[in-house]
Design an enzyme around this catalytic site. Sequence first.
Site, mmCIF file in Angstrom:
data_model
loop_
_atom_site.group_PDB
_atom_site.id
_atom_site.type_symbol
_atom_site.label_atom_id
_atom_site.label_comp_id
_atom_site.label_asym_id
_atom_site.label_seq_id
_atom_site.Cartn_x
_atom_site.Cartn_y
_atom_site.Cartn_z
ATOM 1 N N TYR A 1 49.732 33.819 44.935
ATOM 2 C CA TYR A 1 48.607 32.867 44.933
ATOM 3 C C TYR A 1 49.013 31.538 45.578
ATOM 4 C CZ TYR A 1 46.451 35.943 41.437
ATOM 5 O OH TYR A 1 45.907 37.018 40.780
ATOM 6 N N GLU B 1 45.096 41.249 27.494
ATOM 7 C CA GLU B 1 44.251 41.841 28.547
ATOM 8 C C GLU B 1 44.662 43.291 28.811
ATOM 9 O OE1 GLU B 1 43.993 39.130 31.963
ATOM 10 O OE2 GLU B 1 42.041 38.642 31.101
ATOM 11 N N LYS C 1 34.536 35.724 34.300
ATOM 12 C CA LYS C 1 35.933 36.065 34.616
ATOM 13 C C LYS C 1 36.032 36.594 36.048
ATOM 14 C CE LYS C 1 40.200 37.591 33.660
ATOM 15 N NZ LYS C 1 41.289 36.820 33.134
HETATM 16 C C1 LIG Z 1 48.544 41.010 33.580
HETATM 17 C C2 LIG Z 1 48.418 39.545 33.941
HETATM 18 C C3 LIG Z 1 47.209 38.913 33.750
HETATM 19 C C4 LIG Z 1 47.075 37.557 34.111
HETATM 20 N N1 LIG Z 1 45.844 36.980 33.947
HETATM 21 C C5 LIG Z 1 45.652 35.724 34.424
HETATM 22 C C6 LIG Z 1 44.343 35.144 34.377
HETATM 23 O O1 LIG Z 1 43.398 35.737 33.879
HETATM 24 N N2 LIG Z 1 44.196 33.895 34.889
HETATM 25 C C7 LIG Z 1 45.237 33.216 35.477
HETATM 26 O O2 LIG Z 1 45.010 32.097 35.974
HETATM 27 N N3 LIG Z 1 46.483 33.733 35.504
HETATM 28 C C8 LIG Z 1 46.730 34.970 35.007
HETATM 29 N N4 LIG Z 1 47.983 35.524 35.053
HETATM 30 C C9 LIG Z 1 49.121 34.708 35.550
HETATM 31 C C10 LIG Z 1 49.183 34.719 37.067
HETATM 32 O O3 LIG Z 1 49.170 36.039 37.562
HETATM 33 C C11 LIG Z 1 50.423 33.972 37.555
HETATM 34 O O4 LIG Z 1 50.433 32.689 36.997
HETATM 35 C C12 LIG Z 1 50.405 33.882 39.090
HETATM 36 O O5 LIG Z 1 50.554 35.167 39.644
HETATM 37 C C13 LIG Z 1 51.480 32.947 39.638
HETATM 38 O O6 LIG Z 1 51.298 32.846 41.025
HETATM 39 P P1 LIG Z 1 52.525 32.588 41.999
HETATM 40 O O7 LIG Z 1 51.951 32.429 43.365
HETATM 41 O O8 LIG Z 1 53.399 31.518 41.459
HETATM 42 O O9 LIG Z 1 53.420 33.900 41.927
HETATM 43 P P2 LIG Z 1 53.107 35.448 42.158
HETATM 44 O O10 LIG Z 1 51.671 35.736 42.105
HETATM 45 O O11 LIG Z 1 54.014 36.128 41.203
HETATM 46 O O12 LIG Z 1 53.636 35.682 43.639
HETATM 47 C C14 LIG Z 1 55.012 35.628 43.949
HETATM 48 C C15 LIG Z 1 55.237 36.327 45.277
HETATM 49 O O13 LIG Z 1 56.619 36.200 45.610
HETATM 50 C C16 LIG Z 1 57.134 37.456 46.041
HETATM 51 N N5 LIG Z 1 58.556 37.466 45.686
HETATM 52 C C17 LIG Z 1 59.082 37.295 44.455
HETATM 53 N N6 LIG Z 1 60.427 37.295 44.517
HETATM 54 C C18 LIG Z 1 60.751 37.459 45.814
HETATM 55 C C19 LIG Z 1 61.983 37.511 46.529
HETATM 56 N N7 LIG Z 1 63.169 37.369 45.921
HETATM 57 N N8 LIG Z 1 61.935 37.680 47.869
HETATM 58 C C20 LIG Z 1 60.759 37.796 48.516
HETATM 59 N N9 LIG Z 1 59.567 37.738 47.897
HETATM 60 C C21 LIG Z 1 59.558 37.575 46.570
HETATM 61 C C22 LIG Z 1 56.306 38.488 45.292
HETATM 62 O O14 LIG Z 1 56.286 39.719 46.018
HETATM 63 C C23 LIG Z 1 54.924 37.819 45.254
HETATM 64 O O15 LIG Z 1 54.143 38.138 46.377
HETATM 65 C C24 LIG Z 1 48.175 36.853 34.664
HETATM 66 C C25 LIG Z 1 49.398 37.514 34.840
HETATM 67 C C26 LIG Z 1 49.534 38.842 34.489
HETATM 68 C C27 LIG Z 1 50.858 39.548 34.714
#
Ligand SMILES: Cc1cc2nc3c(=O)[nH]c(=O)nc-3n(C[C@H](O)[C@H](O)[C@H](O)COP(=O)(O)OP(=O)(O)OC[C@H]3O[C@@H](n4cnc5c(N)ncnc54)[C@H](O)[C@@H]3O)c2cc1C
Length: 405
Positions: free
Chosen positions: A14, A168, A378
């Site tokens: 995200y 969830e 949602k």
């Molecule tokens: C089941 C579930 C339900 C959820 N429901 C909600 C909700 O309803 N509302 C809400 O706001 N939040 C929700 N969340 C939380 C939300 O998903 C996270 O807060 C969000 O995904 C964080 O975004 P981010 O961009 O920091 O990381 P991520 O979405 O985790 O993206 C990280 C990216 O980095 C990549 N990556 C990781 N490590 C490496 C590496 N070493 N090398 C290369 N690439 C790498 C991954 O492939 C991924 O594409 C939920 C989470 C889960 C698991």
Amino acid sequence: MEIMTEVVILGAGYAGLRALGVLQKSKEDIHVTLVDRNDYHYEAADLHEVAAGTQDQERILFDINDVVKNDKTTFIKGNVVNINREQKVVEVSDQPELHYDYLIVALGFVSESFGIPGVDENALSMVDVDQALNIRKHLEDQMAEYTRTQDEEHLKIIVCGMGFTGFELVGALVEAKPTLAKLAGVSPEKIKIVTVEASTHLLPMFPEKLADYGTKQLVAWGVEMLNGKMIKAIKPDTVVYQDSEDKNDLAEVTAKTIIWTTGVRGSKVMTDAGFAEKRGRVLVNKDLTDPDFSDVFIVGDVAAAMDEASGRPFPTTAQIALVMGHLAAENIIHKVNGEATKEFAFKSLGTVASIGNAHAFGLVGKTTVKGYLASVAKKGIMDKSLLETGGFKEVLSKGRFDFYH
Ligand SMILES: Cc1cc2nc3c(=O)[nH]c(=O)nc-3n(C[C@H](O)[C@H](O)[C@H](O)COP(=O)(O)OP(=O)(O)OC[C@H]3O[C@@H](n4cnc5c(N)ncnc54)[C@H](O)[C@@H]3O)c2cc1C
């Protein structure tokens, strides 16, 4: 000749993709290198539906190249293994080193076992698409095993941890019961879902009455909840927990499927690369820069931004990751132009927890929403995320205007 500014974004979740969108639109002479271990973006907040089999993975992911503008950005598929902030260099496995002028770290979350023995070996975690698909396959295999053995342990599912994610997931599993039961040739009531949670106060992000509402729904749908039970170990097919105040009073619950949703932490790269982190999260400056290096921005689940109102860091959510990604990119543009950076501020769209596809509850602004209408809210919030990472094309191609089909 003007020199092009090189921005490297680590992670196409995200936060990373939102930052990419802003930088690609900028008029400044900026080249972006985006790195992710997958060539697709997935909506992590929908993983529980893939795990339960109530949503196909294609609906929650899209090709990263769909959103990359080739004249501005180079996408590299690879695993980030280290970041050297003194040298301004990123190490990606099997790739030449990447040099940057500005870095955005958006590597997201991994599962946290809290050092509880047996978690990694004996429980299934759910932090990426492969793991979600693994849970789905495991569940289908258990149903097939039941038809062979008639052992009801194959029909039991234990979910460890009833935070937002666990909650969830259980909602989606309740919805999946008829499909799973069909595979096993039994009636849906025969599929047993048990949850084990250390706290007695579930979903603290909601007012108590609302959290109780959600809990009662799950109980009404046959979920057995063991709350106030600290998990002590996971053994093969067995969760060991403390049954009372007495530390020695241990009890067990068994099942052939044990899913671990007890907690997450920020990427291990934050620890390995020597960031000032706690459980993989760095307490960032107000403009989202690393406290040690002003050319490094840290966003999403690897960042902890202080919420002055509560005196505690903001929670880790997709909504917050999107806002952080946006601001980090804008602040890089400010820096390139010699302007002052802006401070992070967040106004929630609402927090809504789904219980399956057509039922949810939560808060939109200060208004409590429950039931079918809450599930529409949602899905609206989730589609806004998809719009901000993938754009209209992805929302349309995923059929996401068609909420219930
Ligand atoms: C089941 C579930 C339900 C959820 N429901 C909600 C909700 O309803 N509302 C809400 O706001 N939040 C929700 N969340 C939380 C939300 O998903 C996270 O807060 C969000 O995904 C964080 O975004 P981010 O961009 O920091 O990381 P991520 O979405 O985790 O993206 C990280 C990216 O980095 C990549 N990556 C990781 N490590 C490496 C590496 N070493 N090398 C290369 N690439 C790498 C991954 O492939 C991924 O594409 C939920 C989470 C889960 C698991």
